[in-house]
Enzyme design. Structure first.
Site, PDB file in Angstrom:
ATOM      1  CG  HIS A 193      -1.998   1.003   1.202  1.00 29.61           C
ATOM      2  ND1 HIS A 193      -3.211   0.797   1.816  1.00 29.61           N
ATOM      3  CD2 HIS A 193      -2.073   2.246   0.643  1.00 29.61           C
ATOM      4  CE1 HIS A 193      -3.985   1.869   1.647  1.00 29.61           C
ATOM      5  NE2 HIS A 193      -3.299   2.762   0.926  1.00 29.61           N
ATOM      6  CG  HIS A 247      -1.341   6.263  -2.260  1.00 27.55           C
ATOM      7  ND1 HIS A 247      -2.403   5.850  -3.030  1.00 27.55           N
ATOM      8  CD2 HIS A 247      -1.677   5.994  -0.972  1.00 27.55           C
ATOM      9  CE1 HIS A 247      -3.352   5.357  -2.245  1.00 27.55           C
ATOM     10  NE2 HIS A 247      -2.932   5.425  -0.997  1.00 27.55           N
ATOM     11  CB  ALA A 300      -7.092  11.839   2.094  1.00 26.66           C
ATOM     12  CG  HIS A 327      -5.793   2.746   5.736  1.00 26.14           C
ATOM     13  ND1 HIS A 327      -7.153   2.809   5.981  1.00 26.14           N
ATOM     14  CD2 HIS A 327      -5.597   3.411   4.567  1.00 26.14           C
ATOM     15  CE1 HIS A 327      -7.749   3.463   5.010  1.00 26.14           C
ATOM     16  NE2 HIS A 327      -6.820   3.840   4.140  1.00 26.14           N
ATOM     17  CG  ASP A 359       2.157   7.281  10.871  1.00 23.13           C
ATOM     18  OD1 ASP A 359       1.417   6.841  11.771  1.00 23.13           O
ATOM     19  OD2 ASP A 359       1.736   7.998   9.937  1.00 23.13           O
ATOM     20  N   GLY A 360       3.110   6.407  14.371  1.00 23.69           N
ATOM     21  CA  GLY A 360       2.852   7.160  15.587  1.00 23.69           C
ATOM     22  C   GLY A 360       1.804   8.243  15.403  1.00 23.69           C
ATOM     23  CG  HIS A 381      -2.156   6.901   9.912  1.00 18.02           C
ATOM     24  ND1 HIS A 381      -1.052   7.620   9.510  1.00 18.02           N
ATOM     25  CD2 HIS A 381      -3.117   7.098   8.971  1.00 18.02           C
ATOM     26  CE1 HIS A 381      -1.325   8.214   8.352  1.00 18.02           C
ATOM     27  NE2 HIS A 381      -2.569   7.920   8.014  1.00 18.02           N
ATOM     28  CG  ASP A 427      -1.849   5.216   3.158  1.00 17.35           C
ATOM     29  OD1 ASP A 427      -1.973   5.216   1.918  1.00 17.35           O
ATOM     30  OD2 ASP A 427      -2.719   5.671   3.923  1.00 17.35           O
ATOM     31  N   GLY A 453      -2.865   9.998   3.755  1.00 19.97           N
ATOM     32  CA  GLY A 453      -1.726   9.116   3.569  1.00 19.97           C
ATOM     33  C   GLY A 453      -0.664   9.403   4.612  1.00 19.97           C
TER      34      GLY A 453
END
Length: 395
Positions: free
Chosen positions: A68, A70, A151, A227, A259-260, A262, A285, A321
């Protein structure tokens, strides 16, 4: 492109499905893994003419598989057009951070833009990449729920049809391996069944569904959740929603953006304590702005702002993202959970490979598989990346 010459990695701590081999050697020939040679048998390898690579006691692990992503390094999947390639630049950027295979991930957009992107991506996939292997496409949207669009552009969200899915598969050169879809609509359920019968992994995401919808999707073939906790109905003690359903139903693999931002560290720990170990998939993401300075960018047609590694929509502030890379996801997960590298590694390697049907050649250090390898130092920083035996990044 695999190399014809052999390589012998020596003095390595090699992470394999059979355990960690300390001070061992790894023989690679014609881009494929030939054998792991334990330290006690170091002089027995048939490695005449092989290039010797002494890794000096460093860690040797399989390359990361990101299902995943982009964009990254200023490159964006949805911007791919004839004469404007995106995947090669992405592949080189993410290879620096340990990714050796990835799915180019699309966004909800107009039919015309999705058609054009898929046709261009199909050509790029056929031509190949010089960094990480682009192994297919993840179709995220447009068959999602506007209530949980995040998003994704709500103007282009629509109910799925088998006819439209067939068209997308044709335009992509049948390279769609994963699709994100909300199961609470009749056309979407029918499309889940069609997709899974034709080799596409169906992932529940951007959904406001209830547990009954999730169970019906699983019955139709869905096996993945996009996600986790983001873009989905939350868990409640009287209705588990998609988030609770993903924890309850063992057959569902869950994507984590560690990532701390999400998810908090405690939620990451909860998921590791709740889900079967082989059903956790770490993703980035990542968007075009990953690896770029803070500032103004676009995600599809939507303007976003990136500040302090956090990407949000300029209008409304929804997360847009991430700017995560797979090596940071690895280190964060170890820090958040207290687990070892050996315990976290499957979520970066074999689990995602299995979810998208490439585990016969990717995701672990085993004889006959592609020599997709990372050399990590003691602090788990990427020192070198090899894709099918080719050195595509050197620190």
């Amino acid at each position: 492109m695999s190399e014809s010459n052999a390589k012998l990695f020596t003095n390595a701590n090699i992470y394999t499905p059979d355990g960690i081999f300390e001070g061992a050697s790894l023989l690679v020939r014609d881009g494929l893994i030939e054998s792991v040679i334990p330290a006690a048998l170091a002089g027995t390898a048939d490695a005449d003419g092989a290039e010797i690579i002494d890794v000096g006691g460093a860690i040797l692990v399989p390359g990361f598989v990101d299902v995943h992503v982009h964009g990254g390094g200023g490159f964006d999947v949805m911007s791919s057009r004839p004469g404007k390639p995106m995947l090669d630049g992405m592949s080189l950027f993410h290879a620096k951070h340990g990714t050796t295979s990835f799915l180019a991930t699309t966004l909800t957009a107009s039919k015309e833009d999705i058609d054009a992107a898929l046709q261009s991506l199909a050509k790029e996939l056929e031509e190949g990449t010089s960094g990480a292997d682009a192994v297919g496409i993840h179709l995220e949207g447009p068959f999602i729920n506007p209530v949980r669009c995040g998003a994704q552009n709500p103007a282009h969200i629509r109910e799925a049809s088998v006819e439209e899915m067939k068209k997308y598969m044709d335009y992509s050169g049948h390279s769609i391996r994963l699709m994100t879809i909300a199961p609470e609509f009749a056309g979407n359920l029918e499309t889940i069944a069609y997709a899974t019968q034709n080799g596409v992994t169906a992932s529940i995401g951007h959904s406001d569904g209830k547990i009954a919808d999730v169970r019906e999707a699983v019955a139709k073939g869905a096996s993945h959740v996009t996600h986790m906790f983001n873009g989905m109905s939350p868990m409640h003690h009287r209705e588990p929603g998609v988030a609770g359903s993903a924890l309850i139903i063992d057959d569902l693999a869950v994507e984590l953006i560690v990532d701390g931002i999400h998810m908090t560290p405690d939620i990451v720990s909860l998921i590791y304590k709740t889900k079967p170990a082989d059903k956790i998939v770490l993703i980035t993401d990542a968007i075009e702005a990953t690896g770029c300075p803070d500032g103004d960018y676009f995600l599809g047609e939507l303007p976003i702002i990136v500040k302090d590694n956090k990407a949000t929509l300029r209008d409304g502030g929804s997360l847009a993202g991430s700017t995560l890379t797979m090596d940071r996801a690895m280190r964060n997960t170890i820090a958040f959970t207290g687990l070892s590298l050996e315990e976290v590694l499957p979520g970066l390697t074999i689990n995602p490979a299995r979810q998208v049907g490439i585990d016969d050649r990717k995701g672990s250090i085993e004889a006959g598989k592609d020599a997709d390898l990372l050399i990590l130092d003691a602090d788990l920083n990427v020192q070198a990346t090899y894709v099918r035996g080719r050195n595509v990044y050197q620190a």
